[in-house]
Design an enzyme around this catalytic site. Structure first.
Site, PDB file in Angstrom:
ATOM      1  N   HIS A  66       0.831  -1.203   0.000  1.00 28.48           N
ATOM      2  CA  HIS A  66       0.000   0.000   0.000  1.00 28.48           C
ATOM      3  C   HIS A  66       0.870   1.260   0.000  1.00 28.48           C
ATOM      4  O   HIS A  66       0.655   2.179  -0.792  1.00 28.48           O
ATOM      5  CB  HIS A  66      -0.908  -0.048   1.238  1.00 28.48           C
ATOM      6  CG  HIS A  66      -1.768   1.148   1.431  1.00 28.48           C
ATOM      7  ND1 HIS A  66      -3.110   1.146   1.128  1.00 28.48           N
ATOM      8  CD2 HIS A  66      -1.499   2.385   1.924  1.00 28.48           C
ATOM      9  CE1 HIS A  66      -3.624   2.336   1.413  1.00 28.48           C
ATOM     10  NE2 HIS A  66      -2.665   3.102   1.906  1.00 28.48           N
ATOM     11  N   GLU A  67       1.866   1.304   0.890  1.00 30.05           N
ATOM     12  CA  GLU A  67       2.694   2.512   1.010  1.00 30.05           C
ATOM     13  C   GLU A  67       3.658   2.668  -0.167  1.00 30.05           C
ATOM     14  O   GLU A  67       3.916   3.788  -0.610  1.00 30.05           O
ATOM     15  CB  GLU A  67       3.457   2.509   2.336  1.00 30.05           C
ATOM     16  CG  GLU A  67       2.586   2.430   3.587  1.00 30.05           C
ATOM     17  CD  GLU A  67       1.485   3.480   3.708  1.00 30.05           C
ATOM     18  OE1 GLU A  67       1.481   4.474   2.953  1.00 30.05           O
ATOM     19  OE2 GLU A  67       0.607   3.306   4.562  1.00 30.05           O
ATOM     20  N   ILE A  68       4.170   1.575  -0.702  1.00 31.49           N
ATOM     21  CA  ILE A  68       5.037   1.674  -1.882  1.00 31.49           C
ATOM     22  C   ILE A  68       4.221   2.126  -3.090  1.00 31.49           C
ATOM     23  O   ILE A  68       4.700   2.918  -3.908  1.00 31.49           O
ATOM     24  CB  ILE A  68       5.800   0.356  -2.119  1.00 31.49           C
ATOM     25  CG1 ILE A  68       6.833   0.164  -0.990  1.00 31.49           C
ATOM     26  CG2 ILE A  68       6.481   0.349  -3.490  1.00 31.49           C
ATOM     27  CD1 ILE A  68       7.497  -1.202  -0.951  1.00 31.49           C
TER      28      ILE A  68
END
Length: 165
Positions: A133-135
């Protein structure tokens, strides 16, 4: 350090590809602490530089299953499992909105720590989902883009109805 203002959807900065970190210095350490403080105040379990308007490839995770926060600089996914899982996802940049998103169950990742040392590792479960999600966010992909256009439009309408956009 300091809780920073969060960049909220639909701000276009959330769609920009974040720049790699090149200086592993005090300013990076200060940014990582600001990200952690902001994440805890939000509250949330994952945050990136772009979430506070800093266009750098920094991820901080503060998972309930971990003893300490985790810092990832210039992370990249090097392998994705074929097995998939659905998890409820949302963003501190879009409060009160979440939906199931399908992602690979496990990944391999390469990243630097706050001192510039390179690490490789594997992640599964919640850590895997959060890192993906964060990448995505670092790559300018807001989590809504992983949904069908119908579901995405309904969530955006609900978000606007809540008075956020």
């Amino acid at each position: 350090m300091t809780v920073q203002p969060i960049v909220f959807f639909p701000d276009q900065r959330l769609r920009q590809v974040a720049a790699p970190v090149v200086a592993f210095d005090k300013s990076l350490h200060d940014l990582s602490i600001d990200l952690l403080d902001t994440l805890r105040a939000a509250p949330g379990i994952g945050i990136t530089g772009p979430h506070i308007g800093i266009n750098l490839r920094v991820v901080v995770l503060d998972l309930p299953t971990s003893d300490a926060p985790e810092f990832y600089v210039n992370p990249e996914i090097t392998w994705l499992s074929d097995d998939k899982v659905q998890n409820e996802e949302g963003s501190i940049s879009m409060p009160e909105i979440s939906a199931p998103v399908e992602r690979p169950t496990s990944i391999k990742i390469r990243y630097a720590d706050l001192h510039g040392n390179i690490h490789e590792g594997e992640a599964a479960g919640l850590r895997s989902v959060c890192l993906q999600h964060e990448i995505d966010q670092l790559n300018g992909i807001f989590w809504l883009q992983r949904l069908s256009s119908l579901r995405r439009n309904r969530l955006i309408a609900r978000y606007k109805k809540l008075g956020h956009a």
